[in-house]
Design a protein around this motif. Structure first.
Motif, PDB file in Angstrom:
ATOM      1  N   PRO A  84     -18.378   8.563 -52.459  1.00  0.00           N
ATOM      2  CA  PRO A  84     -17.553   8.464 -51.249  1.00  0.00           C
ATOM      3  C   PRO A  84     -16.652   9.682 -51.037  1.00  0.00           C
ATOM      4  CG  PRO A  84     -16.636   7.097 -52.986  1.00  0.00           C
ATOM      5  CD  PRO A  84     -17.968   7.589 -53.482  1.00  0.00           C
ATOM      6  N   HIS A  85     -16.546  10.541 -52.037  1.00  0.00           N
ATOM      7  CA  HIS A  85     -15.669  11.711 -51.910  1.00  0.00           C
ATOM      8  C   HIS A  85     -16.313  12.791 -51.053  1.00  0.00           C
ATOM      9  CE1 HIS A  85     -13.932  15.542 -53.819  1.00  0.00           C
ATOM     10  NE2 HIS A  85     -13.055  15.095 -52.934  1.00  0.00           N
ATOM     11  N   LEU A  86     -17.413  13.368 -51.531  1.00  0.00           N
ATOM     12  CA  LEU A  86     -18.100  14.409 -50.766  1.00  0.00           C
ATOM     13  C   LEU A  86     -19.625  14.229 -50.753  1.00  0.00           C
ATOM     14  CD1 LEU A  86     -16.056  17.634 -51.670  1.00  0.00           C
ATOM     15  CD2 LEU A  86     -16.143  16.469 -49.466  1.00  0.00           C
ATOM     16  N   GLY A  87     -20.070  13.024 -51.113  1.00  0.00           N
ATOM     17  CA  GLY A  87     -21.485  12.703 -50.946  1.00  0.00           C
ATOM     18  C   GLY A  87     -22.407  13.101 -52.076  1.00  0.00           C
ATOM     19  N   ALA A  88     -21.885  13.378 -53.241  1.00  0.00           N
ATOM     20  CA  ALA A  88     -22.750  13.757 -54.364  1.00  0.00           C
ATOM     21  C   ALA A  88     -23.788  12.672 -54.648  1.00  0.00           C
ATOM     22  CB  ALA A  88     -21.898  13.990 -55.618  1.00  0.00           C
ATOM     23  N   PRO A  89     -25.000  13.049 -55.098  1.00  0.00           N
ATOM     24  CA  PRO A  89     -26.023  12.050 -55.440  1.00  0.00           C
ATOM     25  C   PRO A  89     -25.681  11.381 -56.777  1.00  0.00           C
ATOM     26  CG  PRO A  89     -26.838  14.255 -55.936  1.00  0.00           C
ATOM     27  CD  PRO A  89     -25.489  14.434 -55.290  1.00  0.00           C
ATOM     28  N   LEU A  90     -25.224  10.169 -56.711  1.00  0.00           N
ATOM     29  CA  LEU A  90     -24.769   9.490 -57.918  1.00  0.00           C
ATOM     30  C   LEU A  90     -25.900   9.195 -58.894  1.00  0.00           C
ATOM     31  CD1 LEU A  90     -22.152   7.028 -56.356  1.00  0.00           C
ATOM     32  CD2 LEU A  90     -21.717   9.136 -57.639  1.00  0.00           C
ATOM     33  N   ARG A  91     -27.137   9.209 -58.415  1.00  0.00           N
ATOM     34  CA  ARG A  91     -28.258   8.981 -59.335  1.00  0.00           C
ATOM     35  C   ARG A  91     -28.332  10.068 -60.398  1.00  0.00           C
ATOM     36  NH1 ARG A  91     -30.537  10.951 -54.603  1.00  0.00           N
ATOM     37  NH2 ARG A  91     -31.582  12.979 -54.809  1.00  0.00           N
ATOM     38  N   ASP A  92     -27.751  11.247 -60.111  1.00  0.00           N
ATOM     39  CA  ASP A  92     -27.775  12.355 -61.066  1.00  0.00           C
ATOM     40  C   ASP A  92     -26.529  12.395 -61.946  1.00  0.00           C
ATOM     41  OD1 ASP A  92     -30.192  13.186 -59.975  1.00  0.00           O
ATOM     42  OD2 ASP A  92     -29.212  14.498 -58.504  1.00  0.00           O
ATOM     43  N   THR A 103     -31.294   3.277 -46.831  1.00  0.00           N
ATOM     44  CA  THR A 103     -30.080   3.051 -47.619  1.00  0.00           C
ATOM     45  C   THR A 103     -30.256   3.549 -49.047  1.00  0.00           C
ATOM     46  OG1 THR A 103     -29.485   1.102 -46.306  1.00  0.00           O
ATOM     47  CG2 THR A 103     -28.472   1.309 -48.475  1.00  0.00           C
ATOM     48  N   GLU A 104     -29.453   4.525 -49.413  1.00  0.00           N
ATOM     49  CA  GLU A 104     -29.493   5.092 -50.757  1.00  0.00           C
ATOM     50  C   GLU A 104     -28.724   4.182 -51.714  1.00  0.00           C
ATOM     51  OE1 GLU A 104     -28.723   9.471 -52.850  1.00  0.00           O
ATOM     52  OE2 GLU A 104     -27.940   9.017 -50.841  1.00  0.00           O
ATOM     53  N   VAL A 105     -29.377   3.847 -52.826  1.00  0.00           N
ATOM     54  CA  VAL A 105     -28.800   2.913 -53.787  1.00  0.00           C
ATOM     55  C   VAL A 105     -28.788   3.558 -55.173  1.00  0.00           C
ATOM     56  CG1 VAL A 105     -29.059   0.651 -54.906  1.00  0.00           C
ATOM     57  CG2 VAL A 105     -29.653   0.924 -52.481  1.00  0.00           C
ATOM     58  N   VAL A 106     -27.698   3.328 -55.910  1.00  0.00           N
ATOM     59  CA  VAL A 106     -27.638   3.723 -57.305  1.00  0.00           C
ATOM     60  C   VAL A 106     -27.403   2.469 -58.138  1.00  0.00           C
ATOM     61  CG1 VAL A 106     -25.128   4.150 -57.350  1.00  0.00           C
ATOM     62  CG2 VAL A 106     -26.632   5.338 -58.968  1.00  0.00           C
ATOM     63  N   ALA A 107     -27.998   2.427 -59.319  1.00  0.00           N
ATOM     64  CA  ALA A 107     -27.849   1.271 -60.207  1.00  0.00           C
ATOM     65  C   ALA A 107     -27.598   1.755 -61.632  1.00  0.00           C
ATOM     66  CB  ALA A 107     -29.103   0.397 -60.158  1.00  0.00           C
ATOM     67  N   TRP A 108     -26.799   1.001 -62.359  1.00  0.00           N
ATOM     68  CA  TRP A 108     -26.550   1.282 -63.773  1.00  0.00           C
ATOM     69  C   TRP A 108     -26.027   0.006 -64.426  1.00  0.00           C
ATOM     70  CZ3 TRP A 108     -22.873   2.029 -60.107  1.00  0.00           C
ATOM     71  CH2 TRP A 108     -21.545   1.704 -60.408  1.00  0.00           C
ATOM     72  N   THR A 119     -28.985   5.857 -65.234  1.00  0.00           N
ATOM     73  CA  THR A 119     -28.841   5.496 -63.827  1.00  0.00           C
ATOM     74  C   THR A 119     -30.222   5.388 -63.193  1.00  0.00           C
ATOM     75  OG1 THR A 119     -28.651   7.812 -63.170  1.00  0.00           O
ATOM     76  CG2 THR A 119     -26.589   6.592 -63.538  1.00  0.00           C
ATOM     77  N   LEU A 120     -30.285   4.620 -62.126  1.00  0.00           N
ATOM     78  CA  LEU A 120     -31.501   4.467 -61.347  1.00  0.00           C
ATOM     79  C   LEU A 120     -31.147   4.701 -59.888  1.00  0.00           C
ATOM     80  CD1 LEU A 120     -34.491   3.481 -60.961  1.00  0.00           C
ATOM     81  CD2 LEU A 120     -33.544   1.167 -60.751  1.00  0.00           C
ATOM     82  N   GLY A 121     -31.885   5.580 -59.232  1.00  0.00           N
ATOM     83  CA  GLY A 121     -31.638   5.847 -57.825  1.00  0.00           C
ATOM     84  C   GLY A 121     -32.862   5.533 -56.994  1.00  0.00           C
ATOM     85  N   VAL A 122     -32.680   4.837 -55.875  1.00  0.00           N
ATOM     86  CA  VAL A 122     -33.779   4.512 -54.979  1.00  0.00           C
ATOM     87  C   VAL A 122     -33.233   4.408 -53.564  1.00  0.00           C
ATOM     88  CG1 VAL A 122     -33.483   2.022 -55.321  1.00  0.00           C
ATOM     89  CG2 VAL A 122     -35.681   2.898 -54.540  1.00  0.00           C
ATOM     90  N   THR A 123     -34.037   4.772 -52.593  1.00  0.00           N
ATOM     91  CA  THR A 123     -33.641   4.626 -51.198  1.00  0.00           C
ATOM     92  C   THR A 123     -34.471   3.523 -50.579  1.00  0.00           C
ATOM     93  OG1 THR A 123     -33.052   6.968 -51.010  1.00  0.00           O
ATOM     94  CG2 THR A 123     -33.406   5.764 -48.962  1.00  0.00           C
ATOM     95  N   VAL A 124     -33.835   2.399 -50.284  1.00  0.00           N
ATOM     96  CA  VAL A 124     -34.497   1.241 -49.682  1.00  0.00           C
ATOM     97  C   VAL A 124     -34.345   1.362 -48.172  1.00  0.00           C
ATOM     98  CG1 VAL A 124     -34.590  -1.270 -49.539  1.00  0.00           C
ATOM     99  CG2 VAL A 124     -33.982  -0.166 -51.703  1.00  0.00           C
TER     100      VAL A 124
END
Length: 336
Positions: free
Chosen positions: A94-102, A74-79, A66-71
């Motif tokens: 969208p459930h409870l806000g977990a950082p999807l980059r991890d 706006t927090e963005v995750v990529a895979w 995964t790749l996480g960046v905040t543009v």
């Protein structure tokens, strides 16, 4: 200077017969008119981007990562999904806000590590994907709320050699400045031989937008890349800004004609003091008609770290330039 032709079989190296010491080269400050640079920057900023932002290098996102960046904010995750296609979307679950980059990727599906919500790249449970594009060298995401422009189907990717015929490398750095400061640095070719004497000599700007308004933002430059001692490689290059956050250098004559260096500036989240931060992503795509270039392509895994290191040395200085420019603008002291 007369650039080397770059014809196959001709040795590209030249010996500087009468090298000029750094402090005796012709000053460029009179030619580097602040208004000329500012006008080129304004034209770049007026061009459409389609709301696309570079978020990394294609090679840096293999399947299963995964790749996480905040543009901006706006927090963005990529895979990559099961077919290797780039997927991007909000970086908070969208459930409870977990950082999807991890979160891990399993068989192309991003699985939230807090409660197991699985995302395959399509809308689900309130999570909406962002348009994404992988051009083979760089990864892009389209953020319409951040850009605020009319969206385009694809980013405005500069013309470059085919990846399979070239050696490419991508450097990434971060500076405390805004994208316009990075772009302004690249639209000032006059600083090259003064600020980067370890890399460039005999630099002459032979054409500017003022000379040929039809070129919009084109700067034509004759310059020699230093190799060792008095050995140099002369080329002719053209700098253009195809969109607000990108400046491209095309080698149009000399060794490596057709090669490009793309500089992309992406706004990041501010630092802890609220100061702006910008990611510089520089793609170097080198090509040559020489027969021996096939050997270089075969050695690409060894060459890429060297190419990144060379770009990193230049950007150590150029980010200092961009940061200084922002500091002066922020305090109302910028003379340009």
């Amino acid at each position: 200077m007369s650039p080397a032709t770059g014809r196959p079989g001709r040795i590209p190296l030249r010996l500087r017969r009468a090298p000029v010491p750094w402090d005796r080269q012709a000053p460029t400050w009179r030619d580097a008119k602040p208004g000329l640079i500012a006008d080129a920057l304004k034209r770049a900023q007026s061009r459409p981007s389609g709301n696309w932002y570079v978020i990394g290098a294609s090679r840096d996102l293999p399947p299963g990562r995964t790749l996480g960046v905040t543009v901006g904010s706006t927090e963005v995750v990529a895979w990559r999904d099961g077919e290797g296609k780039l997927r991007t979307g909000p970086g908070a679950c969208p459930h409870l806000g977990a950082p999807l980059r991890d979160s891990p990727v399993r068989c192309g599906t991003l699985v939230c590590h807090w409660h197991g919500l699985a995302l395959d790249g399509w809308p689900f449970a309130g999570w909406e994907p962002y348009p994404a594009f992988d051009d083979g060298v760089l990864l892009w995401v389209r953020l319409d709320r951040v850009g605020g422009e009319t969206p385009s189907e694809r980013p405005y990717v500069p013309v470059r050699p085919r990846v399979r015929d070239a050696v490419e490398a991508v450097y990434t750095g971060v500076g405390r400045c805004e994208p316009e400061d990075v772009v302004a640095n690249r639209l000032d070719p006059w600083h090259g031989a003064w600020f980067h004497p370890y890399s460039f000599v005999d630099l002459t700007v032979t054409g500017t937008p003022a000379d040929s308004p039809a070129d919009n933002d084109g700067f034509m430059v004759d310059v020699s890349f230093k190799v060792a001692g008095r050995l140099v490689v002369p080329v002719r290059a053209r700098f253009t800004a195809p969109e607000p956050r990108t400046v491209v250098m095309h080698i149009i004559e000399g060794e490596g004609a057709g090669s490009v260096v793309e500089t992309h500036a992406t706004p990041l989240a501010p630092d802890e003091r609220g100061r702006p931060r910008t990611a510089v992503t520089e793609a170097l795509v080198a090509a040559s008609d020489r027969r021996g270039f096939a050997v270089a392509r075969a050695a690409a895994p060894l060459l890429r770290p060297l190419m990144r290191a060379s770009a990193g040395r230049l950007w150590r200085d150029d980010l200092a330039y961009a940061e200084r420019r922002w500091e002066l603008r922020d305090s109302g002291r910028f003379p340009g």
